[in-house]
Write a protein that holds these residues in place. Structure first.
Motif, PDB file in Angstrom:
ATOM      1  N   LEU A  13     -12.616 -39.586  24.469  1.00  0.00           N
ATOM      2  CA  LEU A  13     -12.296 -38.032  24.096  1.00  0.00           C
ATOM      3  C   LEU A  13     -11.271 -37.661  23.644  1.00  0.00           C
ATOM      4  CD1 LEU A  13     -13.868 -35.335  23.943  1.00  0.00           C
ATOM      5  CD2 LEU A  13     -13.152 -34.962  26.615  1.00  0.00           C
ATOM      6  N   ALA A  14     -10.111 -38.309  24.318  1.00  0.00           N
ATOM      7  CA  ALA A  14      -8.897 -37.954  23.855  1.00  0.00           C
ATOM      8  C   ALA A  14      -8.493 -38.503  22.506  1.00  0.00           C
ATOM      9  CB  ALA A  14      -7.841 -38.360  24.758  1.00  0.00           C
ATOM     10  N   GLY A  15      -8.921 -39.893  22.331  1.00  0.00           N
ATOM     11  CA  GLY A  15      -8.884 -40.471  20.916  1.00  0.00           C
ATOM     12  C   GLY A  15      -9.697 -39.869  19.950  1.00  0.00           C
ATOM     13  N   ALA A  16     -10.939 -39.458  20.432  1.00  0.00           N
ATOM     14  CA  ALA A  16     -11.621 -38.668  19.219  1.00  0.00           C
ATOM     15  C   ALA A  16     -10.971 -37.333  18.689  1.00  0.00           C
ATOM     16  CB  ALA A  16     -13.064 -38.425  19.642  1.00  0.00           C
ATOM     17  N   LEU A  17     -10.452 -36.476  19.816  1.00  0.00           N
ATOM     18  CA  LEU A  17      -9.726 -35.425  19.264  1.00  0.00           C
ATOM     19  C   LEU A  17      -8.548 -35.796  18.432  1.00  0.00           C
ATOM     20  CD1 LEU A  17      -9.935 -33.407  22.641  1.00  0.00           C
ATOM     21  CD2 LEU A  17     -11.132 -32.855  20.250  1.00  0.00           C
ATOM     22  N   LEU A  18      -7.798 -36.900  18.779  1.00  0.00           N
ATOM     23  CA  LEU A  18      -6.509 -37.246  18.113  1.00  0.00           C
ATOM     24  C   LEU A  18      -6.743 -37.798  16.682  1.00  0.00           C
ATOM     25  CD1 LEU A  18      -3.481 -37.356  18.623  1.00  0.00           C
ATOM     26  CD2 LEU A  18      -3.916 -39.823  19.371  1.00  0.00           C
ATOM     27  N   ILE A  57      -9.500 -45.291  22.914  1.00  0.00           N
ATOM     28  CA  ILE A  57      -9.295 -44.609  21.564  1.00  0.00           C
ATOM     29  C   ILE A  57      -9.866 -45.336  20.415  1.00  0.00           C
ATOM     30  CG2 ILE A  57      -7.241 -44.286  19.948  1.00  0.00           C
ATOM     31  CD1 ILE A  57      -5.448 -43.696  22.305  1.00  0.00           C
ATOM     32  N   LEU A  58     -10.325 -46.495  20.448  1.00  0.00           N
ATOM     33  CA  LEU A  58     -11.048 -47.104  19.516  1.00  0.00           C
ATOM     34  C   LEU A  58     -12.550 -46.538  19.243  1.00  0.00           C
ATOM     35  CD1 LEU A  58      -9.689 -50.915  19.612  1.00  0.00           C
ATOM     36  CD2 LEU A  58      -9.523 -49.173  17.771  1.00  0.00           C
ATOM     37  N   LEU A  59     -13.194 -46.277  20.699  1.00  0.00           N
ATOM     38  CA  LEU A  59     -14.360 -45.787  20.674  1.00  0.00           C
ATOM     39  C   LEU A  59     -14.430 -44.479  20.163  1.00  0.00           C
ATOM     40  CD1 LEU A  59     -15.746 -47.031  24.101  1.00  0.00           C
ATOM     41  CD2 LEU A  59     -16.584 -47.650  21.757  1.00  0.00           C
ATOM     42  N   GLY A  60     -13.350 -43.762  20.729  1.00  0.00           N
ATOM     43  CA  GLY A  60     -13.300 -42.162  19.994  1.00  0.00           C
ATOM     44  C   GLY A  60     -13.159 -42.189  18.461  1.00  0.00           C
ATOM     45  N   ALA A  61     -12.268 -43.133  17.969  1.00  0.00           N
ATOM     46  CA  ALA A  61     -11.976 -43.055  16.625  1.00  0.00           C
ATOM     47  C   ALA A  61     -13.275 -43.536  15.958  1.00  0.00           C
ATOM     48  CB  ALA A  61     -10.942 -44.008  16.204  1.00  0.00           C
ATOM     49  N   THR A 112     -15.021 -50.291  14.162  1.00  0.00           N
ATOM     50  CA  THR A 112     -14.148 -49.802  15.256  1.00  0.00           C
ATOM     51  C   THR A 112     -14.512 -49.687  16.496  1.00  0.00           C
ATOM     52  OG1 THR A 112     -12.945 -48.588  13.350  1.00  0.00           O
ATOM     53  CG2 THR A 112     -12.527 -47.911  15.545  1.00  0.00           C
ATOM     54  N   ALA A 113     -16.082 -49.017  16.494  1.00  0.00           N
ATOM     55  CA  ALA A 113     -16.432 -48.847  17.710  1.00  0.00           C
ATOM     56  C   ALA A 113     -16.955 -50.121  18.549  1.00  0.00           C
ATOM     57  CB  ALA A 113     -17.725 -47.979  17.677  1.00  0.00           C
ATOM     58  N   MET A 114     -17.242 -51.062  17.710  1.00  0.00           N
ATOM     59  CA  MET A 114     -17.662 -52.284  18.190  1.00  0.00           C
ATOM     60  C   MET A 114     -16.419 -53.125  18.734  1.00  0.00           C
ATOM     61  SD  MET A 114     -20.791 -52.881  18.539  1.00  0.00           S
ATOM     62  CE  MET A 114     -21.201 -54.415  18.488  1.00  0.00           C
ATOM     63  N   ILE A 115     -15.301 -53.051  18.215  1.00  0.00           N
ATOM     64  CA  ILE A 115     -14.029 -53.575  18.802  1.00  0.00           C
ATOM     65  C   ILE A 115     -13.640 -53.033  19.937  1.00  0.00           C
ATOM     66  CG2 ILE A 115     -11.609 -53.768  18.298  1.00  0.00           C
ATOM     67  CD1 ILE A 115     -12.497 -54.278  15.251  1.00  0.00           C
TER      68      ILE A 115
END
Length: 133
Positions: A13-18, A57-61, A112-115
């Motif tokens: 969540l933090a990574g997605a917002l960022l 952060i990778l999952l959020g991105a 990105t999500a898979m990594i």
């Protein structure tokens, strides 16, 4: 243990917002940036340690990139020739081609999500191996 899927979800969540704030910095990103910084601060206090930060952060991105790809599913490539002739009646209507090609965004978001998922699996496996030894 302060890890697991909840820690990764908090950092996601933090990574997605960022990532959303950085991508949209020219428009609404300035409004979202304080919330992103606050979410990163809260995630760092709630889930200390660096094992879940990068996968989260990778999952959020990846999620943000995939949302951008899904928003542009109506992409229609323009014809190959340089000029498009419009009749006077068509001049004020929207031309039915152009936009953002979603396929590069799909590839980047999925990768990105898979990594992120693979890194989460590796950290979980290495945690399990440490506790067994």
């Amino acid at each position: 243990m302060t890890g697991g899927w909840r820690a990764v979800a908090g950092w996601a969540l933090a990574g997605a917002l960022l990532v959303f704030a950085v991508i949209s910095l020219a428009t609404i990103g300035w409004v979202v940036m304080p919330f992103a910084v606050w979410a990163c601060y809260r995630a760092s206090k709630r889930y200390p340690g660096w094992r879940n930060v990068i996968p989260g952060i990778l999952l959020g991105a990846g999620a943000v990139i995939l949302v951008i790809a899904f928003m542009h599913l109506d992409y229609v490539p323009c014809p190959e020739h340089a000029y498009i002739l419009l009749t006077p009646a068509e001049r004020f209507r929207h031309h039915p081609c152009g936009g953002l090609d979603p396929m590069p965004w799909f590839r980047a978001g999925a990768a990105t999500a898979m990594i992120g998922v693979l890194m989460y699996g590796v950290t979980r496996y290495s945690n399990r191996r440490r506790t067994i030894s």
